[in-house]
Design a protein around this motif. Structure first.
Motif, PDB file in Angstrom:
ATOM      1  N   VAL A  55      71.921  56.417  60.337  1.00 21.01           N
ATOM      2  CA  VAL A  55      71.501  57.719  60.857  1.00 21.01           C
ATOM      3  C   VAL A  55      71.378  57.675  62.380  1.00 21.01           C
ATOM      4  CG1 VAL A  55      69.625  59.425  60.902  1.00 21.01           C
ATOM      5  CG2 VAL A  55      70.339  58.412  58.729  1.00 21.01           C
ATOM      6  N   PHE A  56      70.800  56.585  62.892  1.00 23.56           N
ATOM      7  CA  PHE A  56      70.616  56.435  64.332  1.00 23.56           C
ATOM      8  C   PHE A  56      71.635  55.430  64.839  1.00 23.56           C
ATOM      9  CE2 PHE A  56      66.557  57.689  62.486  1.00 23.56           C
ATOM     10  CZ  PHE A  56      66.380  58.890  63.143  1.00 23.56           C
ATOM     11  N   LEU A  57      72.794  55.927  65.181  1.00 28.65           N
ATOM     12  CA  LEU A  57      73.952  55.113  65.543  1.00 28.65           C
ATOM     13  C   LEU A  57      74.009  54.938  67.058  1.00 28.65           C
ATOM     14  CD1 LEU A  57      76.369  53.771  64.159  1.00 28.65           C
ATOM     15  CD2 LEU A  57      77.573  55.941  64.319  1.00 28.65           C
ATOM     16  N   GLY A  58      73.074  54.150  67.585  1.00 25.72           N
ATOM     17  CA  GLY A  58      73.004  53.969  69.036  1.00 25.72           C
ATOM     18  C   GLY A  58      72.705  55.291  69.701  1.00 25.72           C
ATOM     19  N   THR A  59      73.566  55.708  70.616  1.00 28.32           N
ATOM     20  CA  THR A  59      73.373  56.982  71.314  1.00 28.32           C
ATOM     21  C   THR A  59      73.982  58.147  70.537  1.00 28.32           C
ATOM     22  OG1 THR A  59      75.411  56.675  72.587  1.00 28.32           O
ATOM     23  CG2 THR A  59      73.358  55.861  73.579  1.00 28.32           C
ATOM     24  N   GLU A  60      74.599  57.837  69.415  1.00 23.71           N
ATOM     25  CA  GLU A  60      75.243  58.862  68.601  1.00 23.71           C
ATOM     26  C   GLU A  60      74.372  59.224  67.397  1.00 23.71           C
ATOM     27  OE1 GLU A  60      79.743  58.214  68.397  1.00 23.71           O
ATOM     28  OE2 GLU A  60      78.899  56.200  68.455  1.00 23.71           O
ATOM     29  N   CYS A  61      74.710  60.322  66.778  1.00 18.64           N
ATOM     30  CA  CYS A  61      74.000  60.763  65.579  1.00 18.64           C
ATOM     31  C   CYS A  61      74.867  60.486  64.354  1.00 18.64           C
ATOM     32  CB  CYS A  61      73.698  62.255  65.677  1.00 18.64           C
ATOM     33  SG  CYS A  61      72.929  62.915  64.182  1.00 18.64           S
ATOM     34  N   GLY A  62      74.343  59.698  63.433  1.00 23.66           N
ATOM     35  CA  GLY A  62      75.073  59.375  62.219  1.00 23.66           C
ATOM     36  C   GLY A  62      75.355  60.587  61.355  1.00 23.66           C
ATOM     37  N   VAL A  63      74.481  61.585  61.406  1.00 25.10           N
ATOM     38  CA  VAL A  63      74.699  62.803  60.616  1.00 25.10           C
ATOM     39  C   VAL A  63      75.923  63.544  61.141  1.00 25.10           C
ATOM     40  CG1 VAL A  63      73.732  65.024  59.929  1.00 25.10           C
ATOM     41  CG2 VAL A  63      72.288  62.982  59.936  1.00 25.10           C
ATOM     42  N   THR A  64      76.085  63.580  62.458  1.00 23.02           N
ATOM     43  CA  THR A  64      77.264  64.211  63.051  1.00 23.02           C
ATOM     44  C   THR A  64      78.524  63.477  62.604  1.00 23.02           C
ATOM     45  OG1 THR A  64      75.984  64.956  64.954  1.00 23.02           O
ATOM     46  CG2 THR A  64      78.384  64.865  65.230  1.00 23.02           C
ATOM     47  N   LEU A  65      78.469  62.143  62.573  1.00 25.07           N
ATOM     48  CA  LEU A  65      79.605  61.369  62.093  1.00 25.07           C
ATOM     49  C   LEU A  65      79.874  61.677  60.624  1.00 25.07           C
ATOM     50  CD1 LEU A  65      81.838  59.282  62.321  1.00 25.07           C
ATOM     51  CD2 LEU A  65      80.099  57.495  61.977  1.00 25.07           C
TER      52      LEU A  65
END
Length: 128
Positions: free
Chosen positions: A55-65
Protein backbone atom coordinates in the motif's frame (compact mmCIF):
# COMPACT_ATOMS: atom_id res chain seq x y z
CA UNK A 1 -1.85 -25.53 -11.42
CA UNK A 2 0.26 -23.13 -9.36
CA UNK A 3 -0.41 -19.49 -8.68
CA UNK A 4 1.90 -17.16 -10.65
CA UNK A 5 2.70 -14.14 -8.50
CA UNK A 6 4.38 -10.76 -8.96
CA UNK A 7 5.43 -9.00 -5.75
CA UNK A 8 5.74 -5.19 -5.64
CA UNK A 9 7.38 -3.60 -2.61
CA UNK A 10 9.92 -0.83 -2.08
CA UNK A 11 11.85 -2.92 0.48
CA UNK A 12 14.45 -5.14 -1.18
CA UNK A 13 14.78 -7.26 1.94
CA UNK A 14 11.01 -7.85 2.06
CA UNK A 15 10.98 -8.82 -1.63
CA UNK A 16 13.70 -11.43 -1.07
CA UNK A 17 12.11 -12.81 2.10
CA UNK A 18 8.61 -12.95 0.59
CA UNK A 19 9.87 -14.62 -2.58
CA UNK A 20 11.76 -17.24 -0.60
CA UNK A 21 8.85 -17.96 1.74
CA UNK A 22 6.13 -18.08 -0.93
CA UNK A 23 8.23 -20.21 -3.26
CA UNK A 24 8.84 -22.71 -0.46
CA UNK A 25 5.05 -22.88 0.02
CA UNK A 26 4.27 -23.61 -3.63
CA UNK A 27 3.60 -20.14 -5.06
CA UNK A 28 5.37 -19.52 -8.37
CA UNK A 29 6.93 -16.08 -7.85
CA UNK A 30 7.50 -14.95 -11.44
CA UNK A 31 8.63 -11.40 -10.78
CA UNK A 32 9.72 -8.79 -8.27
CA UNK A 33 9.40 -5.01 -8.58
CA UNK A 34 10.34 -2.11 -6.35
CA UNK A 35 8.18 0.61 -7.92
CA UNK A 36 5.25 1.13 -10.29
CA UNK A 37 7.37 1.55 -13.42
CA UNK A 38 9.13 -1.75 -12.82
CA UNK A 39 5.83 -3.38 -11.81
CA UNK A 40 4.09 -2.42 -15.04
CA UNK A 41 7.04 -3.69 -17.11
CA UNK A 42 7.09 -6.97 -15.17
CA UNK A 43 3.32 -7.30 -15.44
CA UNK A 44 3.56 -7.32 -19.22
CA UNK A 45 6.62 -9.59 -19.29
CA UNK A 46 5.61 -12.29 -16.80
CA UNK A 47 1.78 -12.28 -16.96
CA UNK A 48 1.06 -13.24 -13.34
CA UNK A 49 -2.23 -14.51 -11.92
CA UNK A 50 -1.94 -12.18 -8.93
CA UNK A 51 0.06 -9.10 -8.00
CA UNK A 52 0.89 -8.40 -4.35
CA UNK A 53 1.21 -4.63 -3.93
CA UNK A 54 2.49 -2.75 -0.89
CA UNK A 55 0.00 0.00 0.00
CA UNK A 56 2.83 2.38 0.90
CA UNK A 57 5.18 1.94 -2.03
CA UNK A 58 7.90 4.42 -1.11
CA UNK A 59 6.82 7.79 -2.48
CA UNK A 60 4.12 6.13 -4.56
CA UNK A 61 0.66 4.92 -3.63
CA UNK A 62 0.08 1.19 -3.99
CA UNK A 63 -3.66 1.75 -4.44
CA UNK A 64 -2.96 3.92 -7.49
CA UNK A 65 -0.78 1.12 -8.87
CA UNK A 66 -3.56 -1.40 -8.18
CA UNK A 67 -5.95 0.81 -10.17
CA UNK A 68 -3.48 0.99 -13.09
CA UNK A 69 -2.97 -2.78 -13.07
CA UNK A 70 -6.72 -3.36 -13.02
CA UNK A 71 -7.40 -0.88 -15.85
CA UNK A 72 -4.60 -2.13 -18.11
CA UNK A 73 -5.28 -5.83 -17.67
CA UNK A 74 -9.04 -5.39 -18.13
CA UNK A 75 -8.43 -3.34 -21.27
CA UNK A 76 -6.40 -6.23 -22.67
CA UNK A 77 -9.11 -8.71 -21.72
CA UNK A 78 -7.06 -10.60 -19.16
CA UNK A 79 -7.74 -9.12 -15.71
CA UNK A 80 -5.16 -9.84 -13.03
CA UNK A 81 -6.09 -10.01 -9.36
CA UNK A 82 -4.38 -7.58 -7.01
CA UNK A 83 -3.90 -8.14 -3.29
CA UNK A 84 -2.83 -5.11 -1.29
CA UNK A 85 -0.53 -5.59 1.68
CA UNK A 86 0.96 -3.51 4.47
CA UNK A 87 2.52 -3.74 7.90
CA UNK A 88 -0.46 -1.72 9.14
CA UNK A 89 -3.67 -3.36 10.28
CA UNK A 90 -6.66 -3.82 7.96
CA UNK A 91 -8.73 -1.53 10.19
CA UNK A 92 -6.28 1.33 9.64
CA UNK A 93 -6.69 1.08 5.86
CA UNK A 94 -10.25 -0.18 5.49
CA UNK A 95 -11.66 2.74 3.46
CA UNK A 96 -8.60 2.91 1.21
CA UNK A 97 -8.67 -0.82 0.48
CA UNK A 98 -12.45 -0.98 0.06
CA UNK A 99 -12.34 1.74 -2.61
CA UNK A 100 -9.58 -0.05 -4.54
CA UNK A 101 -9.92 -2.79 -7.17
CA UNK A 102 -7.99 -5.19 -4.93
CA UNK A 103 -9.59 -8.57 -4.21
CA UNK A 104 -8.25 -8.48 -0.65
CA UNK A 105 -5.81 -7.00 1.83
CA UNK A 106 -3.19 -8.95 3.76
CA UNK A 107 -1.09 -7.80 6.65
CA UNK A 108 2.52 -8.56 5.67
CA UNK A 109 3.03 -10.65 8.82
CA UNK A 110 0.15 -12.89 7.66
CA UNK A 111 1.40 -13.32 4.09
CA UNK A 112 1.51 -16.98 3.06
CA UNK A 113 0.49 -19.26 0.21
CA UNK A 114 -2.61 -20.15 2.21
CA UNK A 115 -3.72 -16.53 2.73
CA UNK A 116 -3.12 -15.74 -0.95
CA UNK A 117 -5.12 -18.76 -2.08
CA UNK A 118 -7.91 -17.90 0.37
CA UNK A 119 -8.04 -14.32 -0.95
CA UNK A 120 -8.18 -15.53 -4.54
CA UNK A 121 -10.85 -18.13 -3.83
CA UNK A 122 -13.06 -15.53 -2.13
CA UNK A 123 -12.80 -12.89 -4.87
CA UNK A 124 -16.12 -11.45 -5.75
CA UNK A 125 -17.38 -12.10 -2.24
CA UNK A 126 -17.81 -9.30 0.29
CA UNK A 127 -15.42 -6.37 -0.20
CA UNK A 128 -12.16 -6.48 1.79
Amino acid sequence: MGVRCLIVDDSASFLVAAERMLTSQGIDVVGLACDSVQAMAELDAVRPDVVLVDVFLGTECGVTLAQRIDAVTRMHGSPVDVILMSTRAREDLLALVRDSPAVDFLKKAELSARTIRTALSSRGAEAP
